[in-house]
Enzyme design. Structure first.
Site, PDB file in Angstrom:
ATOM      1  CD  GLU A 338      -2.897  -0.952   2.257  1.00 47.38           C
ATOM      2  OE1 GLU A 338      -2.472  -0.239   3.208  1.00 47.38           O
ATOM      3  OE2 GLU A 338      -4.019  -1.617   2.295  1.00 47.38           O
ATOM      4  CB  CYS A 339       0.901   4.271   0.015  1.00 49.42           C
ATOM      5  SG  CYS A 339       1.090   5.998  -0.517  1.00 49.42           S
ATOM      6  CB  ALA A 340       5.552   3.580   1.738  1.00 46.51           C
TER       7      ALA A 340
END
Length: 808
Positions: A338-340
């Site tokens: 997720e994201c990072a």
């Protein structure tokens, strides 16, 4: 019915001091002996980190959008289990929620859902009686919200404070305290908000100061009285096992799920791990900045949110873990990012190589993405089934090219986004799994069906993920010699560039005349006399490399530690001997200064350079001696100490149990083809090294070099060489400063500089070789190591640097 004293800390707007007051209140209550739980309205993941530090418990989020209104109270009770009071920090202004929803998911919405009284924080640094008008309006705006009192932030006793108090008396809202202005309590911020607690070395002290200030200036008794006015709650606490709809079965197969943590990956909801544990997983944290491999037996990988863009170079420098991660993903180990995590799995981030596990490149952008989307599963995948909807949260200032794979993870606003397959699910979307527990169940089930991955080959033989155009096969054994080619001006190899003294050449020549086997004893005696040591405290070796190999083989080390960045040969030697190395990584922002407290207490071997290759940092003797402790061997690599005029921080004269110093004659005396080095230190350890050494490992030529360089004449020449190096280095560093190129102030015969990605290759095209630094742990392709040279070649290098960077 559940009795839980609680209150919500809110404000009219962002920047009023909610986090300061809420976190300080948590710390003050805990210091007073009250068990307190911390909660945050909304999806924010930074404030809960401060809450966790203040309370000693996980910080929890309460977000009706992400988990649904019906789960807010159960999650509050779950997070507050065993606490005597709950403090809920609001988000934005009290009534500010998702746009177009009349305040849905606002602080007021959560206060109403949880029947919690509100403590209103007013920043009165630039107002007087108007503060009362704001408070009165806030109290009257929504009858479902009850304000129990006001805290005046950035307010000191005096006429203005008295004026505000009198005005507030007319509204019937009591003043529960006044916190004076104190800029030292401010939290630093960056492009996505506050700096996470895990990245702030002074966080503990900050929380303590916050607690002390709140205890001194706020009425804790009155605040607790407000919290106790909260009515009992009829809902049962959230339970992860019940949420999954399964029966707990601790005895069944528990697959290891590796969860990214550390400074670069600071965000994941605690309920995520609790759901995975409840679903039968063995959750184990790893730090992508420091751990050389995934946890042993990993069968699932979860990469949450954080700031990999801040640590891109350091992440890229951890070649072995990146290789391990890519291998695991390619082998089909279920992976959620997720994201990072999406950025970490990409091929590159701002041009810095990442894991290369998904076909995308990420880069910082001018536009901030902040939204609360309803996402639709684009297809069947590891986590989703086509058409399923989730409520998510996006908060990033990067983009990927392409934005989606052949199989997108989600469709948001009719646009595909993210990457998915039967074993990978990666996107920018943060999903609170407490709101969608089936995602955790599917992930855990997939991990249970997956084969465990073994530890990656620590030597790096699988290929480098570092930058550059050569594809380094073995980063830990990469040396500057390979950077040099025909016709290239050599700034890559740290050998002293001027001719050897005649007396040394003569000694080397004469050593070849005898036909007998080498006899190192005269050299050993001379070295002992040179350093004022006994014969038993000195051991000649075939260069520093043999010394590192002997140390690695001498004992069955339980927890060997190598302090990085430094010469990688000790790390490689330890791994070749079958040891698992723990890395202590020094940070560029700290000047690569060593703090002994960062070395694990249970380390029985610590290897550190001084001055360190490639940083040139010279650690004080007091710092290095602080590493000594019973049962531990400290090995100090002083291969470049002879380049430091006067050798002020050498430990060769220090007699201490468990201390070894390794020296080398190779660089300073321009004899790279003669492997000449020696060890000075604890006689008992010297015995252990000698016991595993190959007979006659030190050649006659190396022994002759040691004997010749241990004389007063050699000492005088060594000092002159060191002084010339210092003069040349001053010229190089002055040129780097003039061009505003970041560098590390050096005491050695090289300078570590950060001219940017691609500069090394561009210099090479101009006929100049510098040492790539991305093969050193902690460093990325934007760093290079530059050997110190006389004025004329240094001028050519600086001219080429100016030309190269001017073309960029």
């Amino acid at each position: 019915m559940v009795t839980l004293p609680r209150l919500v800390v809110a404000a009219p707007s962002t920047g009023s001091g909610k986090t300061t007051i809420a976190t300080g209140l948590m710390a003050a209550l805990r210091a007073s002996g009250t068990a307190v739980s911390g909660h945050k309205v909304g999806p924010d993941y930074i404030d809960p980190g401060y809450h966790a530090l203040a309370t000693g418990r996980p910080g929890r989020n309460l977000d009706p959008h992400l988990v649904g209104e019906s789960r807010v109270v159960p999650l509050l009770l779950h997070g507050a289990s065993g606490a005597e009071v709950a403090v809920i920090e609001g988000v934005m202004g009290l009534y500010d929620g998702r746009l177009g929803t009349d305040g849905f998911a606002s602080t007021a919405h959560v206060a109403a859902l949880t029947s919690s009284p509100v403590v209103l924080v007013l920043d009165v640094a630039r107002m007087s009686r108007s503060a009362a008008a704001i408070a009165a309006g806030m109290a009257a705006f929504d009858p479902s919200v009850r304000i129990g009192g006001v805290v005046l932030n950035r307010c000191s006793p005096g006429r203005n404070a008295d004026e505000i108090r009198r005005a507030l008396e007319q509204t019937g809202l009591p003043v529960l305290g006044m916190l004076p202005r104190d800029e030292s309590l401010a939290s630093p911020s960056r492009h996505l908000g506050l700096v996470p607690v895990a990245e702030r070395d002074e966080s503990v002290a900050l929380i303590e100061r916050l607690g002390e200030q709140v205890a001194a200036h706020l009425d804790l008794s009155a605040l607790l009285d407000v919290a106790r006015t909260a009515p009992d709650l009829e809902t049962e606490p959230w339970d992860p096992v019940a949420a999954l709809g399964i029966e707990a079965s601790p005895g069944r197969d528990r697959p290891v799920v590796a969860v990214a943590g550390g400074r670069a990956f600071t965000f994941r909801y605690p309920e995520t791990e609790e759901l995975l544990e409840a679903a039968g997983s063995d959750v184990r944290s790893f730090d992508p900045l420091t751990d050389p491999a995934l946890p042993e037996g990993t069968r699932g990988i979860y990469l949450g949110g954080g700031f990999p863009e801040v640590y891109a170079a350091e992440l890229a420098a951890n070649h072995s873990l990146l290789r391990d991660l890519r291998t695991a993903v390619e082998a089909g180990v279920p992976t959620v990012a997720e994201c990072a995590g999406l950025l970490y799995l990409a091929e590159s981030l701002d041009g810095v190589p990442m894991a290369g596990a998904i076909p995308a490149h990420a880069a910082m952008s001018e536009r901030l993405t902040l939204r609360y989307p309803v996402a639709v599963a684009a297809s069947d995948s590891l986590l989703t089934r086509a058409g399923e909807e989730v409520m998510g949260h996006e908060f990033h200032r990067t983009t990927t090219t392409p934005p989606a794979g052949t199989r997108a993870a989600w469709t948001v606003d009719d646009a595909p986004t993210g990457f998915s397959s039967d074993t990978v699910h990666a996107s920018y979307l943060h999903v609170h799994w407490a709101g969608h527990p089936h995602l955790a169940r599917r992930f855990a089930d997939a991990a249970r069906s997956s084969a465990p991955v073994g530890r990656a080959d620590p030597s790096g033989s699988g290929g480098s993920t570092g930058g550059g155009d050569s594809g380094v096969a073995d980063p830990l054994r990469h040396h500057g010699d390979v950077e040099v080619g025909d016709g290239l001006l050599d700034f890559a190899v740290n050998v002293y560039p001027e001719p050897r003294p005649e007396w040394l050449d003569q000694a080397l020549h004469d050593s070849l005349a005898p036909t007998a086997y080498p006899d190192e004893e005269p050299a050993r005696a001379a070295l002992a006399k040179h350093h004022g040591r006994e014969r038993a405290e000195v051991l000649p070796t075939a260069g520093a490399a043999e010394a590192f190999t002997l140390v690695a083989r001498a004992r069955s080390w339980r927890k060997p530690v190598v302090v990085h960045p430094q010469f990688t040969e000790p790390h490689a030697a330890l791994e070749q001997a079958g040891h698992t190395v723990t890395e202590v990584r020094l940070r560029a922002e700290d000047g690569f200064v060593l703090d002994p407290a960062t070395v694990p207490d249970d380390a029985d071997l610590v290897v550190v350079g001084n001055p360190t290759n490639p940083t040139g940092v010279l650690h004080p003797t007091d710092t290095l001696c602080a590493l000594l402790k019973p049962g531990r061997l400290v090995v100090v690599d002083e291969a470049f100490m002879d380049a430091v005029p006067g050798e002020p921080e050498t430990l060769t004269a220090e007699r201490a149990e468990g201390l070894l110093v390794i020296r080398s004659l190779t660089k300073h005396w321009s004899i790279p083809g003669v492997r000449a080095g020696y060890v000075v230190g604890d006689a008992a350890v010297i015995d252990d090294l000698e016991a595993v050494r190959t007979p006659w490992s030190v050649s006659a030529t190396a022994a002759a070099a040691m004997l010749a360089c241990a004389t007063e004449r050699a000492s005088a020449e060594a000092r002159e060489r060191a002084e010339r190096i210092a003069t040349w280095r001053d010229r190089l560093e002055a040129g780097l400063r003039e061009q505003e190129i970041e560098y590390v102030p050096s005491t050695a015969s090289f300078v570590l500089a950060r001219p940017g990605v691609g500069v090394r290759e561009a210099l090479r095209e101009q006929g100049i070789a510098v040492r790539r630094a991305d093969t050193f742990p902690c460093l990325g392709p934007d760093w290079v190591r530059i050997a110190v040279r006389p004025e004329e070649p240094t001028g050519r290098l600086l001219t080429a640097l100016r030309r190269t960077r001017g073309d960029r």
